[in-house]
Design a protein around this motif. Sequence first.
Motif, mmCIF file in Angstrom:
data_model
loop_
_atom_site.group_PDB
_atom_site.id
_atom_site.type_symbol
_atom_site.label_atom_id
_atom_site.label_comp_id
_atom_site.label_asym_id
_atom_site.label_seq_id
_atom_site.Cartn_x
_atom_site.Cartn_y
_atom_site.Cartn_z
ATOM 1 N N UNK A 1 40.819 -36.909 -24.974
ATOM 2 C CA UNK A 1 39.866 -37.537 -25.887
ATOM 3 C C UNK A 1 40.545 -38.669 -26.659
ATOM 4 N N UNK A 2 39.756 -39.651 -27.026
ATOM 5 C CA UNK A 2 40.242 -40.806 -27.781
ATOM 6 C C UNK A 2 40.964 -40.365 -29.056
ATOM 7 N N UNK B 1 32.508 -47.816 -35.270
ATOM 8 C CA UNK B 1 32.466 -47.621 -33.827
ATOM 9 C C UNK B 1 32.971 -46.218 -33.523
ATOM 10 N N UNK B 2 32.181 -45.481 -32.796
ATOM 11 C CA UNK B 2 32.550 -44.111 -32.455
ATOM 12 C C UNK B 2 32.850 -44.046 -30.965
ATOM 13 N N UNK B 3 34.004 -43.511 -30.639
ATOM 14 C CA UNK B 3 34.410 -43.401 -29.232
ATOM 15 C C UNK B 3 33.507 -42.432 -28.499
ATOM 16 N N UNK C 1 34.717 -50.188 -21.897
ATOM 17 C CA UNK C 1 33.979 -51.084 -22.792
ATOM 18 C C UNK C 1 34.285 -50.773 -24.256
ATOM 19 N N UNK C 2 34.342 -49.492 -24.600
ATOM 20 C CA UNK C 2 34.658 -49.115 -25.978
ATOM 21 C C UNK C 2 36.041 -49.629 -26.381
ATOM 22 N N UNK D 1 44.828 -42.592 -20.595
ATOM 23 C CA UNK D 1 44.382 -41.218 -20.363
ATOM 24 C C UNK D 1 42.954 -40.987 -20.858
ATOM 25 N N UNK D 2 42.570 -41.667 -21.920
ATOM 26 C CA UNK D 2 41.181 -41.586 -22.400
ATOM 27 C C UNK D 2 40.248 -42.255 -21.388
ATOM 28 N N UNK D 3 40.592 -43.445 -20.971
ATOM 29 C CA UNK D 3 39.769 -44.177 -20.008
ATOM 30 C C UNK D 3 39.580 -43.372 -18.732
ATOM 31 N N UNK D 4 40.638 -42.717 -18.278
ATOM 32 C CA UNK D 4 40.575 -41.940 -17.034
ATOM 33 C C UNK D 4 39.968 -40.549 -17.219
ATOM 34 N N UNK D 5 39.592 -40.208 -18.453
ATOM 35 C CA UNK D 5 38.924 -38.932 -18.694
ATOM 36 C C UNK D 5 39.848 -37.742 -18.833
#
Length: 76
Positions: free
Chosen positions: A64-65, A9-11, A24-25, A57-61
Motif C-alpha cells: 500500500x502507498x 489527494x488520497x492514494x 496516474x496517482x 511496489x505500490x504501482x505493481x500492487x
Amino acid sequence: SLVFNFIFMIAPKLEFSNRDERIEFIRERYCCKAPACGGCGSCHMPNGLSAMETFKDYIEGKKEYATIASSLWNTK
C-alpha cells in the motif's frame, strides 16, 4: 481549488485500483515525469530516486502507498 486537491489527494487502495490508476496517482501527486525527466528531482524523493521508482511496489500492487510513504520519512 488546486491547493485543496493537492493537499487531499488520497492514494487509491490496491484492492480498488489497477496499475494505471496507481501510476496516474503517483505522477499527479509528485509531478513525476520519469523516466522522461532524466532525474529532474522535482519530486524530491529520498535517495535521489524518482517517485515512480520509490513507489514501484505500490504501482505493481505489492504494498500500500501509506506503507511505503511512512517508511520514507520515518527517521526513528
